[in-house]
Write an enzyme that holds these catalytic residues in place. Structure first.
Site, PDB file in Angstrom:
ATOM      1  N   TYR A  61      34.143  21.383 -42.629  1.00 31.18           N
ATOM      2  CA  TYR A  61      34.856  22.377 -41.833  1.00 31.18           C
ATOM      3  C   TYR A  61      33.904  23.520 -41.511  1.00 31.18           C
ATOM      4  O   TYR A  61      33.124  23.944 -42.356  1.00 31.18           O
ATOM      5  CB  TYR A  61      36.084  22.919 -42.596  1.00 31.18           C
ATOM      6  CG  TYR A  61      36.781  24.012 -41.808  1.00 31.18           C
ATOM      7  CD1 TYR A  61      37.618  23.699 -40.735  1.00 31.18           C
ATOM      8  CD2 TYR A  61      36.548  25.356 -42.106  1.00 31.18           C
ATOM      9  CE1 TYR A  61      38.209  24.708 -39.979  1.00 31.18           C
ATOM     10  CE2 TYR A  61      37.135  26.369 -41.354  1.00 31.18           C
ATOM     11  CZ  TYR A  61      37.959  26.044 -40.283  1.00 31.18           C
ATOM     12  OH  TYR A  61      38.529  27.025 -39.537  1.00 31.18           O
ATOM     13  N   GLN A  90      45.705  36.291 -41.803  1.00 30.33           N
ATOM     14  CA  GLN A  90      46.599  35.584 -40.875  1.00 30.33           C
ATOM     15  C   GLN A  90      47.994  36.217 -40.934  1.00 30.33           C
ATOM     16  O   GLN A  90      48.240  37.063 -41.790  1.00 30.33           O
ATOM     17  CB  GLN A  90      46.659  34.083 -41.227  1.00 30.33           C
ATOM     18  CG  GLN A  90      45.751  33.252 -40.335  1.00 30.33           C
ATOM     19  CD  GLN A  90      45.853  31.774 -40.587  1.00 30.33           C
ATOM     20  OE1 GLN A  90      46.271  31.333 -41.641  1.00 30.33           O
ATOM     21  NE2 GLN A  90      45.450  30.984 -39.591  1.00 30.33           N
ATOM     22  N   ASP A 152      44.760  30.833 -31.743  1.00 30.30           N
ATOM     23  CA  ASP A 152      43.325  31.089 -31.556  1.00 30.30           C
ATOM     24  C   ASP A 152      42.862  31.315 -30.119  1.00 30.30           C
ATOM     25  O   ASP A 152      42.122  32.238 -29.841  1.00 30.30           O
ATOM     26  CB  ASP A 152      42.509  29.917 -32.108  1.00 30.30           C
ATOM     27  CG  ASP A 152      42.791  29.629 -33.567  1.00 30.30           C
ATOM     28  OD1 ASP A 152      43.676  30.282 -34.144  1.00 30.30           O
ATOM     29  OD2 ASP A 152      42.116  28.751 -34.122  1.00 30.30           O
ATOM     30  N   TYR A 336      45.630  23.308 -27.148  1.00 32.76           N
ATOM     31  CA  TYR A 336      45.891  24.169 -28.307  1.00 32.76           C
ATOM     32  C   TYR A 336      46.940  25.249 -28.013  1.00 32.76           C
ATOM     33  O   TYR A 336      48.103  24.917 -27.826  1.00 32.76           O
ATOM     34  CB  TYR A 336      44.536  24.748 -28.736  1.00 32.76           C
ATOM     35  CG  TYR A 336      44.321  24.908 -30.229  1.00 32.76           C
ATOM     36  CD1 TYR A 336      44.761  23.960 -31.136  1.00 32.76           C
ATOM     37  CD2 TYR A 336      43.635  26.023 -30.733  1.00 32.76           C
ATOM     38  CE1 TYR A 336      44.520  24.123 -32.507  1.00 32.76           C
ATOM     39  CE2 TYR A 336      43.395  26.180 -32.089  1.00 32.76           C
ATOM     40  CZ  TYR A 336      43.842  25.232 -32.969  1.00 32.76           C
ATOM     41  OH  TYR A 336      43.596  25.407 -34.309  1.00 32.76           O
ATOM     42  N   TRP A 337      46.586  26.519 -27.918  1.00 35.33           N
ATOM     43  CA  TRP A 337      47.597  27.570 -27.716  1.00 35.33           C
ATOM     44  C   TRP A 337      47.662  28.037 -26.254  1.00 35.33           C
ATOM     45  O   TRP A 337      48.132  29.122 -25.960  1.00 35.33           O
ATOM     46  CB  TRP A 337      47.301  28.761 -28.638  1.00 35.33           C
ATOM     47  CG  TRP A 337      47.548  28.432 -30.082  1.00 35.33           C
ATOM     48  CD1 TRP A 337      46.615  28.024 -31.004  1.00 35.33           C
ATOM     49  CD2 TRP A 337      48.799  28.457 -30.796  1.00 35.33           C
ATOM     50  NE1 TRP A 337      47.208  27.797 -32.227  1.00 35.33           N
ATOM     51  CE2 TRP A 337      48.540  28.052 -32.131  1.00 35.33           C
ATOM     52  CE3 TRP A 337      50.111  28.758 -30.427  1.00 35.33           C
ATOM     53  CZ2 TRP A 337      49.543  27.972 -33.104  1.00 35.33           C
ATOM     54  CZ3 TRP A 337      51.111  28.679 -31.401  1.00 35.33           C
ATOM     55  CH2 TRP A 337      50.816  28.283 -32.722  1.00 35.33           C
ATOM     56  N   GLU A 380      50.559  18.185 -34.634  1.00 33.74           N
ATOM     57  CA  GLU A 380      50.215  19.605 -34.731  1.00 33.74           C
ATOM     58  C   GLU A 380      50.841  20.381 -33.554  1.00 33.74           C
ATOM     59  O   GLU A 380      51.382  21.457 -33.730  1.00 33.74           O
ATOM     60  CB  GLU A 380      48.684  19.712 -34.714  1.00 33.74           C
ATOM     61  CG  GLU A 380      48.139  21.096 -34.949  1.00 33.74           C
ATOM     62  CD  GLU A 380      46.611  21.131 -34.885  1.00 33.74           C
ATOM     63  OE1 GLU A 380      45.985  20.072 -34.618  1.00 33.74           O
ATOM     64  OE2 GLU A 380      46.051  22.216 -35.105  1.00 33.74           O
TER      65      GLU A 380
HETATM   66  C1  DGY Z   1      40.633  26.520 -36.712  1.00 34.86           C
HETATM   67  O1  DGY Z   1      39.678  26.239 -37.409  1.00 34.86           O
HETATM   68  O2  DGY Z   1      40.891  26.005 -35.618  1.00 34.86           O
HETATM   69  C2  DGY Z   1      41.595  27.499 -37.229  1.00 34.86           C
HETATM   70  O3  DGY Z   1      42.679  27.702 -36.396  1.00 34.86           O
HETATM   71  C3  DGY Z   1      40.936  28.800 -37.560  1.00 34.86           C
HETATM   72  O4  DGY Z   1      41.643  29.300 -38.606  1.00 34.86           O
END
Ligand code: DGY
Length: 426
Positions: A61, A90, A152, A336-337, A380
């Site tokens: 990661y 967060q 994000d 994503y967002w 997700e």
């Molecule tokens: C990611 O790694 O995409 C997370 O949302 C960051 O916390």
């Protein structure tokens, strides 16, 4: 962890949602989830957004512990010595989660001193946010990184992020693209800016106040207020007067309306604190204050209308509320967002609808969430029009919040969000 592949550590707001679901099948595991997270709290009160699992390889990661260097760079801010964490935060869903976990089995909670242990830590967490993060001086909390708000790559950040010089692409290696499709993830340019903001913050020893990015976000602040109501309930349970917290939650609700409500948009917007202006983008974040019990009635009614109107389409073109304006220039149904629908925001809105007496609409949204979670393999996030699965499958909070909605409740109580209202002691 939110996902074994994409997010193989403990994430802060994911843990809060996961505890809210786990409480129905194991109140003890739900307590442990929050105990573990709060064991990594910093001495200044912040709860870090990631607590790293030391047995996961560094390259699984990014950004990994050797990027954040919490135990050295975060020493002055009181980072723990033995566990590695990130240095940003967060959304503060934790007091809400702790209260709901308690309500699931009050006997077990009292026998284990769960709330007695949680209360001072949660109080320190809220103190950190309210005292160190009021960067706009109007009583609300600012986030200093898009990852802190949790959404994000929301188009709401495009304007404030455009002022940030990205870190060179060759200076870091993303790990998320090993697991997720690039069309569904933030871009490399976004990542360059995320890295720059995070490394600058680290290099200042995680001291607050001087960063380039400071935004007052409606969802982050609404969740803090909801958690402040929950802390009032927790204080009452412990025999400490919760009324001061209740009054503070009401004052914060008034500050939220004063600083972030935009009548022309029929919703709340983000405030760019560095530029001193509202950001003219409609994100789902601006609907989340619907979960506040003392939101003025006309504002709640306007939010419901906006949610059902052309920008979010609920009950018309969409079955779940998308993360961003369907008519917005930046709308993208898979990224994503920037458009997809997420289960946690829809769970919060389901609670908000119920809280404000919109039972029929809450029931329809609940059905939509349950159907989508199951049909998508607990994805997700999903395409808001077709419900096609995006991102990781088997995602933690999607499963947990499904459990919460499935759990049998007395008629009209709704999901956990409604338990923050005074007088409802579960
Ligand atoms: C990611 O790694 O995409 C997370 O949302 C960051 O916390």
């Amino acid at each position: 962890m939110p996902s074994r592949s994409l997010y193989p550590h403990q994430w802060s707001w994911d843990s809060a949602f996961i505890a809210i679901g786990l409480r129905h099948i194991s109140p003890l595991r739900a307590q442990t989830e929050l105990d573990t997270l709060l064991a990594a709290q910093w001495a200044d009160g912040r709860i870090p957004h990631i607590v790293f699992n030391p047995s996961v390889p560094l390259d699984a990661y990014f950004p990994s512990p050797d990027f954040w260097r919490s135990s050295t760079a975060g020493r002055a801010a009181g980072a723990p010595r033995t566990v590695q964490t990130s240095g940003i935060v967060q959304p503060p869903v934790h007091a809400l989660a702790a209260w709901l976990v308690h309500l699931a089995d009050p006997g077990l909670s009292r026998a284990r001193g769960f709330l007695t242990r949680m209360y001072p830590r949660l109080a320190a967490w809220h103190r950190y946010l309210l005292h160190r993060r009021d960067l706009g001086g109007g009583g609300l909390v600012s986030v200093v990184h898009p990852w802190e708000q949790g959404m994000d790559n929301s188009p709401c950040w495009d304007r404030p992020l455009s002022r940030v010089t990205p870190a060179p692409a060759r200076s870091f290696r993303r790990a998320d693209l090993d697991h997720g499709s690039p069309e569904g993830r933030p871009t490399d340019l976004d990542y360059g800016r995320y890295v720059r903001l995070a490394s600058d913050y680290r290099d200042r020893g995680y001291a607050d106040g001087a960063g380039e990015f400071a935004v007052e976000d409606p969802a982050f602040n609404a969740l803090l207020i909801a958690s402040e109501y929950a802390l009032a309930r927790i204080a009452d349970e412990l025999g400490a007067a919760g009324s001061a917290r209740q009054a503070r939650a009401e004052r914060l609700t008034a500050a939220l309306v004063e600083r972030l409500w935009e009548p022309a948009a029929g919703m709340f917007l983000c405030r760019d604190v560095r530029a001193g202006e509202l950001i003219p983008e409609r994100g789902v974040s601006g609907l989340i204050p619907l979960l506040l019990p003392t939101l003025p009635h006309d504002l709640a009614a306007t939010l419901v209308r906006t949610m059902r109107g052309p920008h979010f389409g609920l009950g018309g073109t969409t079955r779940l509320v998308p993360s961003y304006d369907l008519l917005g220039e930046a709308f993208d149904p898979h990224r994503y967002w920037r458009g997809p629908a997420w289960i946690n925001t829809n769970w919060l809105l389901e609670g908000g609808l119920r809280l404000h007496g919109e039972r029929g609409r809450a029931d329809a949204l609940r059905k939509g969430i349950l159907h989508t979670a199951d049909a998508s393999g607990f994805a997700e996030y999903v395409d808001p029009y077709t419900a096609q699965a995006c991102g990781a499958t088997g995602f933690g909070w999607t499963a947990a919040l499904t459990l919460d909605l499935l759990h049998d409740r007395p008629a009209g109580r709704g999901n956990g969000v409604t338990a923050i209202k005074g007088g409802d002691r579960g």
